[in-house]
Structures are given as structure tokens and as C-alpha cells.
Motif scaffolding. Structure first.
Motif, PDB file in Angstrom:
ATOM      1  N   ILE A  41       0.604  -1.225   0.692  1.00  0.00           N
ATOM      2  CA  ILE A  41      -0.064  -0.213   0.453  1.00  0.00           C
ATOM      3  C   ILE A  41       0.835   1.053  -0.149  1.00  0.00           C
ATOM      4  O   ILE A  41       1.908   1.490   0.909  1.00  0.00           O
ATOM      5  N   PHE A  42       0.660   2.296  -0.664  1.00  0.00           N
ATOM      6  CA  PHE A  42       1.599   3.483  -0.840  1.00  0.00           C
ATOM      7  C   PHE A  42       0.647   5.410  -0.285  1.00  0.00           C
ATOM      8  O   PHE A  42      -0.603   5.263  -0.820  1.00  0.00           O
ATOM      9  N   PHE A  43       1.480   5.189   0.756  1.00  0.00           N
ATOM     10  CA  PHE A  43       1.017   5.911   1.180  1.00  0.00           C
ATOM     11  C   PHE A  43       1.421   7.639   0.265  1.00  0.00           C
ATOM     12  O   PHE A  43       0.275   8.113   0.763  1.00  0.00           O
ATOM     13  N   THR A  44       2.817   7.995   0.321  1.00  0.00           N
ATOM     14  CA  THR A  44       3.074   8.558  -0.472  1.00  0.00           C
ATOM     15  C   THR A  44       4.435   8.540  -1.670  1.00  0.00           C
ATOM     16  O   THR A  44       4.566   7.190  -1.700  1.00  0.00           O
ATOM     17  N   ASP A  45       4.979   9.193  -2.329  1.00  0.00           N
ATOM     18  CA  ASP A  45       6.056   8.258  -2.847  1.00  0.00           C
ATOM     19  C   ASP A  45       7.338   7.825  -2.072  1.00  0.00           C
ATOM     20  O   ASP A  45       7.560   6.491  -2.847  1.00  0.00           O
ATOM     21  N   GLY A  46       7.104   7.838  -1.818  1.00  0.00           N
ATOM     22  CA  GLY A  46       8.567   7.727  -0.175  1.00  0.00           C
ATOM     23  C   GLY A  46       7.790   6.349   0.520  1.00  0.00           C
ATOM     24  O   GLY A  46       9.013   6.416   1.301  1.00  0.00           O
ATOM     25  N   THR A  47       6.421   6.132   1.221  1.00  0.00           N
ATOM     26  CA  THR A  47       6.281   5.517   1.960  1.00  0.00           C
ATOM     27  C   THR A  47       5.446   5.136   1.729  1.00  0.00           C
ATOM     28  O   THR A  47       3.861   4.319   0.712  1.00  0.00           O
ATOM     29  N   THR A  48       6.004   2.968   1.498  1.00  0.00           N
ATOM     30  CA  THR A  48       5.165   2.086   1.666  1.00  0.00           C
ATOM     31  C   THR A  48       5.250   1.380   2.198  1.00  0.00           C
ATOM     32  O   THR A  48       6.224   1.041   2.538  1.00  0.00           O
ATOM     33  N   PHE A  49       3.811   0.581   2.426  1.00  0.00           N
ATOM     34  CA  PHE A  49       3.980  -0.402   3.402  1.00  0.00           C
ATOM     35  C   PHE A  49       3.379  -1.956   2.757  1.00  0.00           C
ATOM     36  O   PHE A  49       2.843  -2.072   1.898  1.00  0.00           O
ATOM     37  N   ASN A  50       4.160  -3.457   3.259  1.00  0.00           N
ATOM     38  CA  ASN A  50       3.641  -4.162   2.603  1.00  0.00           C
ATOM     39  C   ASN A  50       1.885  -4.386   3.516  1.00  0.00           C
ATOM     40  O   ASN A  50       1.575  -4.060   4.647  1.00  0.00           O
ATOM     41  N   THR A  51       1.999  -5.569   3.570  1.00  0.00           N
ATOM     42  CA  THR A  51       0.203  -6.337   3.112  1.00  0.00           C
ATOM     43  C   THR A  51      -0.021  -7.150   2.943  1.00  0.00           C
ATOM     44  O   THR A  51       0.637  -7.644   2.207  1.00  0.00           O
ATOM     45  N   ASP A  52      -1.159  -7.709   3.708  1.00  0.00           N
ATOM     46  CA  ASP A  52      -1.865  -8.882   3.935  1.00  0.00           C
ATOM     47  C   ASP A  52      -3.080  -8.884   3.669  1.00  0.00           C
ATOM     48  O   ASP A  52      -3.744  -8.117   4.394  1.00  0.00           O
ATOM     49  N   PHE A  53      -4.096  -9.821   1.902  1.00  0.00           N
ATOM     50  CA  PHE A  53      -5.084 -10.065   2.379  1.00  0.00           C
ATOM     51  C   PHE A  53      -5.297 -11.508   2.601  1.00  0.00           C
ATOM     52  O   PHE A  53      -4.836 -12.274   1.788  1.00  0.00           O
ATOM     53  N   TYR A  54      -6.012 -12.242   3.853  1.00  0.00           N
ATOM     54  CA  TYR A  54      -5.602 -13.822   4.519  1.00  0.00           C
ATOM     55  C   TYR A  54      -7.206 -13.870   4.156  1.00  0.00           C
ATOM     56  O   TYR A  54      -8.146 -12.628   4.534  1.00  0.00           O
ATOM     57  N   VAL A  55      -7.125 -14.914   4.451  1.00  0.00           N
ATOM     58  CA  VAL A  55      -8.938 -15.784   4.073  1.00  0.00           C
ATOM     59  C   VAL A  55      -8.076 -17.261   5.685  1.00  0.00           C
ATOM     60  O   VAL A  55      -7.558 -17.568   5.592  1.00  0.00           O
ATOM     61  N   GLN A  56      -9.648 -17.429   6.645  1.00  0.00           N
ATOM     62  CA  GLN A  56      -9.127 -18.386   7.488  1.00  0.00           C
ATOM     63  C   GLN A  56      -9.915 -19.837   7.594  1.00  0.00           C
ATOM     64  O   GLN A  56     -11.420 -19.218   6.820  1.00  0.00           O
ATOM     65  N   ILE A  57      -9.635 -20.617   7.711  1.00  0.00           N
ATOM     66  CA  ILE A  57     -11.334 -21.970   7.382  1.00  0.00           C
ATOM     67  C   ILE A  57     -10.671 -22.578   9.086  1.00  0.00           C
ATOM     68  O   ILE A  57      -9.340 -22.671   9.595  1.00  0.00           O
ATOM     69  N   GLY A  58     -11.456 -22.733   9.863  1.00  0.00           N
ATOM     70  CA  GLY A  58     -11.076 -23.819  11.178  1.00  0.00           C
ATOM     71  C   GLY A  58     -11.821 -23.404  12.290  1.00  0.00           C
ATOM     72  O   GLY A  58     -13.127 -23.352  12.183  1.00  0.00           O
ATOM     73  N   GLY A  59     -11.873 -24.151  13.852  1.00  0.00           N
ATOM     74  CA  GLY A  59     -12.537 -25.045  14.409  1.00  0.00           C
ATOM     75  C   GLY A  59     -12.017 -24.611  15.686  1.00  0.00           C
ATOM     76  O   GLY A  59     -10.992 -24.639  16.361  1.00  0.00           O
ATOM     77  N   GLY A  60     -13.400 -25.030  16.790  1.00  0.00           N
ATOM     78  CA  GLY A  60     -12.600 -24.686  18.088  1.00  0.00           C
ATOM     79  C   GLY A  60     -13.725 -24.328  18.599  1.00  0.00           C
ATOM     80  O   GLY A  60     -15.088 -25.918  18.784  1.00  0.00           O
ATOM     81  N   SER A  61     -14.438 -23.849  20.337  1.00  0.00           N
ATOM     82  CA  SER A  61     -15.739 -24.905  20.711  1.00  0.00           C
ATOM     83  C   SER A  61     -15.903 -22.587  21.639  1.00  0.00           C
ATOM     84  O   SER A  61     -14.941 -22.057  21.558  1.00  0.00           O
ATOM     85  N   THR A  62     -17.822 -22.857  21.437  1.00  0.00           N
ATOM     86  CA  THR A  62     -17.359 -21.310  22.528  1.00  0.00           C
ATOM     87  C   THR A  62     -18.607 -21.841  23.877  1.00  0.00           C
ATOM     88  O   THR A  62     -19.587 -23.158  23.222  1.00  0.00           O
ATOM     89  N   ASP A  63     -17.755 -21.305  24.550  1.00  0.00           N
ATOM     90  CA  ASP A  63     -18.635 -21.380  26.070  1.00  0.00           C
ATOM     91  C   ASP A  63     -20.172 -20.276  26.089  1.00  0.00           C
ATOM     92  O   ASP A  63     -19.625 -18.915  25.952  1.00  0.00           O
ATOM     93  N   PHE A  64     -20.664 -20.281  26.200  1.00  0.00           N
ATOM     94  CA  PHE A  64     -22.172 -19.637  25.690  1.00  0.00           C
ATOM     95  C   PHE A  64     -23.556 -20.319  26.791  1.00  0.00           C
ATOM     96  O   PHE A  64     -23.738 -21.582  26.240  1.00  0.00           O
ATOM     97  N   ALA A  65     -24.264 -19.578  27.525  1.00  0.00           N
ATOM     98  CA  ALA A  65     -25.464 -20.243  27.708  1.00  0.00           C
ATOM     99  C   ALA A  65     -24.793 -21.287  28.710  1.00  0.00           C
ATOM    100  O   ALA A  65     -26.121 -22.312  28.738  1.00  0.00           O
ATOM    101  N   GLY A  66     -24.379 -21.497  29.111  1.00  0.00           N
ATOM    102  CA  GLY A  66     -23.535 -22.690  30.354  1.00  0.00           C
ATOM    103  C   GLY A  66     -23.358 -23.754  29.613  1.00  0.00           C
ATOM    104  O   GLY A  66     -23.833 -25.057  30.167  1.00  0.00           O
ATOM    105  N   ASP A  67     -23.322 -24.110  28.367  1.00  0.00           N
ATOM    106  CA  ASP A  67     -22.950 -24.995  27.569  1.00  0.00           C
ATOM    107  C   ASP A  67     -21.742 -24.708  26.481  1.00  0.00           C
ATOM    108  O   ASP A  67     -21.840 -23.799  25.781  1.00  0.00           O
TER     109      ASP A  67
END
Length: 208
Positions: free
Chosen positions: A128-154
Motif C-alpha cells: 500500500i502506497f501512502f506517499t511516493d516515499g512511504t510504502t507498507f507491505n500488506t496481506d489480505f488473508y482468509v481463514q478456516i478453523g474450528g474450536g469451542s464456544t462457551d455460551f448459555a451454560g454449554d
């Protein structure tokens, strides 16, 4: 549901193996094509990323609320990584509770929303280019995963789907915008259904 999730994880495992092999092959071909020697100072050895985030989560059938937590990632290659994430929030009232003014559906303790998951992610690198002399590396990313949610007593098994955008301010410090959908099954409203719990967060992370 269980069969579909199992198939997804098998697919992720195959993708993990294929993507891990691809960079090594590409690097081998580049080495044969170019005799240039890359100095050690040009190589980024920081493959562990630790971050903290804050944002908003919309728990299906409940009002939105603040969410915050931590992430820990291991970057296997420039593109492929594993990430563990944990977060906490507090669910609000359902529309039925607000309109009826009757007894609450959940106790205060049951409104605590806590989760953890492990995901496989893939980066698409850019700049991504902010100015002619200022450039930052970037990543666009996607994810898929699994886990656990503790909610409503379960505790509920949760499928996690996500995408995001990372801006590397320096070799070690980054800012991230994330969107996650955590999907789990519940019967809180009287019928069995899969709920979609959307989460939007801003994170700061450090590589080491």
C-alpha cells in the motif's frame, strides 16, 4: 453437520500439505535460475505473531456487544500460517426479552460468551502506497478453523470462517482488520439451528 465439518478439515489438511510443498519447489527453481546470494540481513526470520484485538460481535438472537481477546500465529511460509485465537464478550437481551418485559432467558453468568479456536490461514501479499516515499507491505488473508464456544451454560463445537487485512508498519509491528463468522448449533430459541455470530475487530500484533 458433523460429516460436513469432518470433510472440511480433511480438505484443509490436504491444502496445508500442498501449500507447504509449493513454496519449497518454487524456491528451488529460483535458486537454479539465479546465482545471486541473498544476505542474512535480507531474510525475515520472525515467524511468530502475537496480537491483541478489540471490536464488536453480533451474537445471533442477542444484541451486539464488545469483544476482546488475543491471537497467536505461526507463519509456516510467507503465505501459509496457523493461528490460535481466544476472546470474550457478553451477550445482551433478545428482542423477546426486551419487548415482553418478562423473565430473562439467561442468567447473568450464562450471558458470558467465551471462545477459542485454531485456524489455517492463507496470505495474499501486496503493498500500500501512502506517499511516493512511504510504502507498507500488506496481506489480505482468509481463514478456516474450528474450536469451542462457551455460551448459555454449554460448550459448543464452532466452525470459524474469516478474512482480514494486515498492514506491516515495520518488520515487527502490524495492524489488522478482521471479520469472523463463528457458526455453532443452539436450541436457545426453542428450535435447533445453526447460528452465525459475526465479529469485527481491530488488532495490533508483533512478530518475533
Amino acid at each position: 453437520m458433523a460429516t460436513r465439518l469432518f470433510s472440511i478439515f480433511l480438505g484443509c489438511g490436504a491444502l496445508l500439505g500442498a501449500l507447504s510443498a509449493a513454496p519449497a519447489l518454487a524456491q528451488s527453481n529460483d535458486t537454479l535460475a539465479s546465482p545471486d546470494v541473498v544476505s542474512d540481513s535480507d531474510i525475515n526470520h520472525n515467524n511468530i505473531e502475537f496480537g491483541a484485538f478489540v471490536g464488536q460481535v453480533s451474537i445471533e438472537d442477542f444484541s451486539s456487544g464488545a469483544v476482546y481477546g488475543l491471537t497467536l500465529s505461526y507463519h509456516i511460509t510467507e503465505n501459509l500460517y496457523l493461528e490460535a485465537q481466544g476472546g470474550v464478550a457478553e451477550a445482551g437481551e433478545t428482542s423477546f426479552e426486551v419487548l415482553s418485559g418478562g423473565a430473562p432467558l439467561l442468567t447473568e453468568d450464562e450471558r458470558d460468551y467465551q471462545y477459542y479456536d485454531l485456524a489455517v490461514g492463507y496470505n495474499l501479499n501486496g503493498e500500500i502506497f501512502f506517499t511516493d516515499g512511504t510504502t507498507f507491505n500488506t496481506d489480505f488473508y482468509v481463514q478456516i478453523g474450528g474450536g469451542s464456544t462457551d455460551f448459555a451454560g454449554d460448550n459448543r463445537f464452532t466452525l470459524s470462517l474469516g478474512t482480514g487485512y494486515r498492514v506491516l508498519l515495520t518488520d515487527r509491528i502490524a495492524l489488522r482488520l478482521d471479520v469472523r463468522d463463528r457458526i455453532f448449533s443452539t436450541e436457545l430459541t426453542g428450535e435447533q439451528k445453526d447460528t452465525h455470530n459475526l465479529q469485527y475487530t481491530l488488532a495490533a500484533s508483533v512478530f518475533f
